[in-house]
Design a protein around this motif. Structure first.
Motif, short mmCIF file in Angstrom:
data_model
loop_
_atom_site.label_atom_id
_atom_site.label_comp_id
_atom_site.label_asym_id
_atom_site.label_seq_id
_atom_site.Cartn_x
_atom_site.Cartn_y
_atom_site.Cartn_z
N GLN A 1 0.83 -1.20 0.00
CA GLN A 1 0.00 0.00 0.00
C GLN A 1 0.87 1.26 0.00
N SER A 2 0.33 2.32 -0.56
CA SER A 2 1.00 3.62 -0.55
C SER A 2 1.18 4.08 0.91
N PRO A 3 2.28 4.75 1.27
CA PRO A 3 3.29 5.37 0.42
C PRO A 3 4.37 4.42 -0.11
N ASP A 4 4.39 3.16 0.36
CA ASP A 4 5.29 2.19 -0.27
C ASP A 4 4.82 1.94 -1.70
N THR A 5 5.69 1.37 -2.49
CA THR A 5 5.30 1.03 -3.85
C THR A 5 6.00 -0.25 -4.25
N SER A 6 5.55 -0.87 -5.32
CA SER A 6 6.14 -2.10 -5.84
C SER A 6 5.80 -2.18 -7.32
N LEU A 7 6.40 -3.15 -7.99
CA LEU A 7 6.13 -3.29 -9.41
C LEU A 7 4.65 -3.59 -9.65
N GLY A 8 4.07 -4.44 -8.82
CA GLY A 8 2.66 -4.76 -8.97
C GLY A 8 1.77 -3.55 -8.74
N LEU A 9 2.10 -2.75 -7.74
CA LEU A 9 1.30 -1.56 -7.45
C LEU A 9 1.40 -0.55 -8.59
N ILE A 10 2.59 -0.40 -9.17
CA ILE A 10 2.75 0.53 -10.31
C ILE A 10 1.90 0.08 -11.49
N ILE A 11 1.89 -1.23 -11.77
CA ILE A 11 1.05 -1.74 -12.86
C ILE A 11 -0.42 -1.51 -12.54
N SER A 12 -0.81 -1.74 -11.30
CA SER A 12 -2.20 -1.55 -10.91
C SER A 12 -2.65 -0.10 -11.12
N GLU A 13 -1.77 0.84 -10.83
CA GLU A 13 -2.14 2.25 -10.94
C GLU A 13 -2.10 2.76 -12.37
N ASN A 14 -1.44 2.03 -13.29
CA ASN A 14 -1.25 2.56 -14.64
C ASN A 14 -1.70 1.62 -15.76
N TYR A 15 -2.35 0.49 -15.42
CA TYR A 15 -2.73 -0.44 -16.49
C TYR A 15 -3.77 0.16 -17.44
N SER A 16 -4.56 1.12 -16.97
CA SER A 16 -5.57 1.74 -17.84
C SER A 16 -4.94 2.63 -18.91
N GLN A 17 -3.63 2.93 -18.77
CA GLN A 17 -2.94 3.79 -19.73
C GLN A 17 -2.17 2.99 -20.78
N ILE A 18 -2.45 1.68 -20.89
CA ILE A 18 -1.65 0.83 -21.77
C ILE A 18 -1.75 1.23 -23.23
N THR A 19 -2.86 1.82 -23.64
CA THR A 19 -3.02 2.24 -25.03
C THR A 19 -2.60 3.69 -25.25
N LEU A 20 -2.93 4.56 -24.30
CA LEU A 20 -2.60 5.98 -24.47
C LEU A 20 -1.16 6.28 -24.08
N ARG A 21 -0.69 5.72 -22.99
CA ARG A 21 0.67 5.97 -22.50
C ARG A 21 1.31 4.63 -22.13
N PRO A 22 1.68 3.83 -23.11
CA PRO A 22 2.13 2.45 -22.84
C PRO A 22 3.40 2.37 -22.02
N TRP A 23 4.24 3.42 -22.03
CA TRP A 23 5.49 3.36 -21.27
C TRP A 23 5.24 3.25 -19.77
N LEU A 24 4.08 3.70 -19.30
CA LEU A 24 3.77 3.60 -17.88
C LEU A 24 3.48 2.16 -17.47
N PHE A 25 3.01 1.35 -18.41
CA PHE A 25 2.69 -0.05 -18.12
C PHE A 25 3.86 -0.97 -18.43
N TRP A 26 4.49 -0.78 -19.58
CA TRP A 26 5.49 -1.74 -20.03
C TRP A 26 6.79 -1.68 -19.24
N GLY A 27 7.08 -0.55 -18.62
CA GLY A 27 8.30 -0.47 -17.80
C GLY A 27 8.31 -1.49 -16.67
N PRO A 28 7.35 -1.42 -15.73
CA PRO A 28 7.33 -2.42 -14.65
C PRO A 28 7.05 -3.83 -15.15
#
Length: 306
Positions: free
Chosen positions: A248-275
């Protein structure tokens, strides 16, 4: 010259047990390292794993943007100032990825070490002592195996503080059963060997036989299972964090980053594909490292696979 004069007795030149054991240990380590470094895929995977670890732990020394700096606008595209852009809140994505990688690696290592130690100890005790101890440990292991692990782990993490170390402890508590079963089977086989009978006849105790004779002969399987536990921990933590029940925030992890940015996979794919790429690299690397270590530790291995 008289022939009945006593011959001089020369002192025997012997090596102490510690020196002999140390020489054997050095020779065995040399053979193991030579076998491992001849496994090209395992060596390449080790290099990838070390690069990922260095990225997570040494990255802040080279990328000094604060992970909690929200002064930039949200969803900026990649640029020299923000190579992976920014997330919705304005945080630098590269700084987030560095911190997430570090915490995910820490979770994976804690889970692997904890689950392996618990599994080896319980499995070795069950396989060597047999009888009531074996029955009790085996039934407890069966009980743990039928529990829906991800669901229970999610409930426990949510009920507690959700910090990364609490996630690691809970995942380790539900990750030792397979190791215990494998260790139990190998222990039951090794316990019938001549060197164990000799140690028992010499008066060695249970603890000495298990940890001095049995466990060292299972190093190969223990190592492979430990590396598999690393990959499993990475994926389990990703699954928990993706559904919002892991770190949980304020900690973060690769899974949490994907969870917060998976909706941007088409518009901003770099936010998803990095983690996502980091998770795949970690999982594949530790599995191939496990293959190389298994071949290196196996005394029956006559040819190292490339």
């Amino acid at each position: 010259m008289p022939s009945d004069l006593p011959l001089p007795v020369l002192p025997a030149v012997t090596h102490g047990p510690s020196e002999f054991d140390a020489t054997k240990a050095r020779k065995r380590r040399t053979v193991i390292l030579r076998r491992f470094f001849r496994h090209r895929l395992a060596v390449a995977s080790l290099a990838v794993f070390l690069l990922v670890v260095a990225f997570g732990f040494l990255g802040p020394l080279f990328w000094t943007v604060a992970v909690d700096d929200t002064r930039s606008p949200g969803y900026l595209p990649p640029s020299p100032a923000h190579p992976l852009g920014t997330i919705q809140a304005g945080n630098d994505m590269l700084a987030q990825l560095i911190r997430g990688t570090r915490l995910s690696v820490q979770i994976a290592v804690v889970v692997a070490v904890g689950s392996t130690v618990v599994g080896v100890v319980l499995g070795a005790l069950a396989g060597y002592l047999r009888g009531f101890v074996d029955g009790a440990i085996s039934r407890f292991t069966d009980l743990m195996l039928i529990i829906p692990q991800i669901a229970v782990a999610a409930i426990l993490v949510r009920a507690l503080d959700g910090s990364w170390y609490m996630v690691a402890v809970i995942l380790a508590a539900f990750g030792w059963m397979q190791v215990a079963r494998i260790t139990r089977g190998e222990t039951m086989s090794l316990a019938q060997r001549e060197f164990v009978e000799a140690a028992r006849a010499a008066g060695a105790g249970t603890r000495w036989i298990i940890f001095r004779h049995l466990v060292p002969n299972m190093v190969g399987s223990i190592t492979v299972n430990a590396t598999l536990a690393v990959a499993t921990a990475v994926l389990s933590e990703t699954a928990l964090s993706f559904i919002g029940l892991g770190v949980q925030s304020p900690d973060t992890s690769l899974g949490l980053i994907i969870s917060e940015n998976y909706s941007q996979i088409t518009l901003r794919p770099w936010l998803f594909w990095g983690p996502f790429v980091v998770i795949v690299l970690l999982s594949l690397a530790v599995n191939f490292i496990g293959d190389g270590l298994r071949d290196a530790f196996d005394p029956r291995q006559t040819k190292v696979r490339a």
